[in-house]
Write a protein that holds these residues in place. Sequence first.
Motif, PDB file in Angstrom:
ATOM      1  N   ILE A 226       0.609  -1.422  -0.149  1.00 22.18           N
ATOM      2  CA  ILE A 226       0.000  -0.146   0.040  1.00 22.18           C
ATOM      3  C   ILE A 226       0.785   0.932  -0.015  1.00 22.18           C
ATOM      4  O   ILE A 226       0.571   2.308  -0.840  1.00 22.18           O
ATOM      5  N   ALA A 227       1.959   0.958   1.107  1.00 22.20           N
ATOM      6  CA  ALA A 227       2.430   2.425   1.129  1.00 22.20           C
ATOM      7  C   ALA A 227       3.703   2.774  -0.671  1.00 22.20           C
ATOM      8  O   ALA A 227       3.730   3.899  -0.837  1.00 22.20           O
ATOM      9  N   ASP A 228       4.221   0.591  -1.461  1.00 17.24           N
ATOM     10  CA  ASP A 228       4.208   1.110  -1.922  1.00 17.24           C
ATOM     11  C   ASP A 228       3.684   2.386  -3.059  1.00 17.24           C
ATOM     12  O   ASP A 228       4.450   2.943  -4.083  1.00 17.24           O
ATOM     13  N   HIS A 229       2.806   1.617  -3.538  1.00 21.77           N
ATOM     14  CA  HIS A 229       1.377   2.261  -4.228  1.00 21.77           C
ATOM     15  C   HIS A 229       1.658   3.871  -4.433  1.00 21.77           C
ATOM     16  O   HIS A 229       1.348   4.600  -5.151  1.00 21.77           O
ATOM     17  N   VAL A 230       1.851   4.828  -3.125  1.00 20.91           N
ATOM     18  CA  VAL A 230       1.334   5.781  -2.933  1.00 20.91           C
ATOM     19  C   VAL A 230       2.348   6.590  -2.402  1.00 20.91           C
ATOM     20  O   VAL A 230       2.509   7.984  -2.196  1.00 20.91           O
ATOM     21  N   ASN A 231       3.834   6.057  -2.809  1.00 16.67           N
ATOM     22  CA  ASN A 231       4.973   6.104  -3.089  1.00 16.67           C
ATOM     23  C   ASN A 231       5.626   7.156  -1.561  1.00 16.67           C
ATOM     24  O   ASN A 231       6.372   8.103  -1.428  1.00 16.67           O
ATOM     25  N   MET A 232       5.288   6.509  -0.158  1.00 15.94           N
ATOM     26  CA  MET A 232       5.769   6.233   0.767  1.00 15.94           C
ATOM     27  C   MET A 232       6.233   5.355   1.191  1.00 15.94           C
ATOM     28  O   MET A 232       6.115   4.036   1.030  1.00 15.94           O
ATOM     29  N   SER A 233       6.943   5.378   2.274  1.00 18.72           N
ATOM     30  CA  SER A 233       7.534   4.066   3.424  1.00 18.72           C
ATOM     31  C   SER A 233       6.507   3.606   4.334  1.00 18.72           C
ATOM     32  O   SER A 233       5.331   4.725   4.471  1.00 18.72           O
ATOM     33  N   PRO A 234       6.486   2.787   4.842  1.00 19.06           N
ATOM     34  CA  PRO A 234       5.000   2.507   5.223  1.00 19.06           C
ATOM     35  C   PRO A 234       5.081   3.274   6.837  1.00 19.06           C
ATOM     36  O   PRO A 234       4.286   3.350   7.160  1.00 19.06           O
ATOM     37  N   ARG A 235       5.944   3.074   7.989  1.00 24.43           N
ATOM     38  CA  ARG A 235       5.944   4.378   8.667  1.00 24.43           C
ATOM     39  C   ARG A 235       6.013   5.032   8.211  1.00 24.43           C
ATOM     40  O   ARG A 235       4.334   6.025   9.089  1.00 24.43           O
TER      41      ARG A 235
ATOM     42  N   LEU B   3       3.653   7.129   6.190  1.00 24.31           N
ATOM     43  CA  LEU B   3       1.992   6.158   5.869  1.00 24.31           C
ATOM     44  C   LEU B   3       1.021   7.137   6.743  1.00 24.31           C
ATOM     45  O   LEU B   3       0.252   6.633   7.098  1.00 24.31           O
ATOM     46  N   THR B   4       1.572   5.263   7.789  1.00 27.05           N
ATOM     47  CA  THR B   4       1.386   4.714   9.022  1.00 27.05           C
ATOM     48  C   THR B   4       0.690   6.345   9.737  1.00 27.05           C
ATOM     49  O   THR B   4      -0.420   6.362  10.482  1.00 27.05           O
ATOM     50  N   ARG B   5       1.484   6.935   9.708  1.00 25.60           N
ATOM     51  CA  ARG B   5       1.773   8.637  10.447  1.00 25.60           C
ATOM     52  C   ARG B   5       0.188   9.058   9.825  1.00 25.60           C
ATOM     53  O   ARG B   5      -0.296   9.727  10.866  1.00 25.60           O
ATOM     54  N   LEU B   6       0.776   9.512   8.602  1.00 25.10           N
ATOM     55  CA  LEU B   6      -0.205  10.103   7.962  1.00 25.10           C
ATOM     56  C   LEU B   6      -1.976   9.955   8.114  1.00 25.10           C
ATOM     57  O   LEU B   6      -2.754  10.217   8.228  1.00 25.10           O
ATOM     58  N   PHE B   7      -1.759   8.584   7.733  1.00 23.10           N
ATOM     59  CA  PHE B   7      -2.936   7.499   7.632  1.00 23.10           C
ATOM     60  C   PHE B   7      -3.897   7.794   9.352  1.00 23.10           C
ATOM     61  O   PHE B   7      -4.668   7.569   9.407  1.00 23.10           O
ATOM     62  N   LYS B   8      -3.105   7.504  10.200  1.00 25.00           N
ATOM     63  CA  LYS B   8      -3.843   7.779  11.399  1.00 25.00           C
ATOM     64  C   LYS B   8      -3.964   9.069  11.905  1.00 25.00           C
ATOM     65  O   LYS B   8      -4.958   9.301  12.547  1.00 25.00           O
ATOM     66  N   LYS B   9      -2.910   9.988  11.850  1.00 26.22           N
ATOM     67  CA  LYS B   9      -3.251  11.421  11.714  1.00 26.22           C
ATOM     68  C   LYS B   9      -4.483  12.388  11.011  1.00 26.22           C
ATOM     69  O   LYS B   9      -5.346  12.768  11.014  1.00 26.22           O
TER      70      LYS B   9
END
Length: 309
Positions: free
Chosen positions: A239-248, A250-256
Motif C-alpha cells: 500500500i505504501a509503495d503504491h502511494v510512494n511513501m515509506s510504511p512508517r 504512511l502509518t503516521r499520516l493515515f492515523k493523523k
Amino acid sequence: MKIIFIVPPQVQLLDITGPAHIFYEAKVLRPEIELYYASIDDTAEIESAAGLFLSKLTPFKSFSLSKEDYVFIPGIDSSLFSDAVFLESSQGFFQWLRVQYAAGATICSVCTGTFLLAEAGLLKNKSCTTHWNYFSRFAAKFPETELKRNRLFVEDKGIFTSAGVSSGIDLSLFILERLYGQRFAFEIARITVVYFRRGSDDPQLSVFLQYKNHLEDRVYAAQQYIFEHLSEKLQLEAIADHVNMSPRNLTRLFKKTTGITVGEYLNIVKAERANHLLSNGHKLDYVAAQCGFDSDKQLRRLLKTHKLN
C-alpha cells in the motif's frame, strides 16, 4: 467536450446543480469543457420540485452529440413516473436520447433520472441503480433491467446511473478522474470542499464514509488501493509503495488523517464488504475469498469483532 444537463419539469435541484458545479469548476481549468442546459421540450423555463424556476433553457433537439460528449439527466418528482401526459410528451426527447447514445455520447442519470433512461429503453438488459427509496417501484416497472440495490453508481456500456442527490457529485468526480487523472479530480474536490469522495463500490448507506472525510490525496489513494485489492492479502508495504511513501510515514499520516490505523481501516472495510456480500446471498467461502482470507474461520472472527448495525 459538451456536457448537456437536461432540465425536466419538477427537477430535483441538487441532482442538477451538484454535478453542474463540479463541471463548472473543472471548466475553469479545462476550457475545452462546454456546459449547456436543455429542456426536454420547447419550454425555455421550468419550475423545479422545490419551486425555484430555471430559465433560458435550450431545447434538447438543438444538440447533436458524439463520443466526446456527456448527457446528465437528474431526478424528478415521483408523481411524474406514472403521469401518462408527461411520458407521452417526452417521447421526442426519448428518441433523441437513443440517437445520442447510438452516436457514442455517454449518458448519466442522477437519482430517479434512472426512470427516464428506462422509459427511453436504454436500460433494457443492462444493470443500473437508483435512489434506495424507489427500488421496489423501479424493479416492478422495469423487470428487464438488473437493479443494483446498494451501489452509489453503476456503469454499463456507456451509461452511468447513480443513487441520488450527492452521488451525482461522486459520479462527476469519478468521470473527471477518468478523463484527467486522480490529481485533477482531487483538486476539484478540494476547490468545492467535497469531503466525502466515494467510489462506485461504496454502499449508498455506509456507516464508514466518515473515514473519507478528508482531502489528503495520498491517504485517499491508499484507501482506493485497499478497495480495489480487497481480495488480495494486502501488506502495508504494498500500500505504501503504491502511494510512494515509506510504511512508517504512511502509518503516521493515515492515523493523523483518519483517526485510525491502516490495519484498523482494512478490517473495517473487509467487514463492510463481507456483510454486503452476505446480505446479497453469497456463500461464506466465496465472501472469505473476496475479502482476502484463506478460510471461513478468519472471516467469522473478523465479523464477530466488527459487528455492523
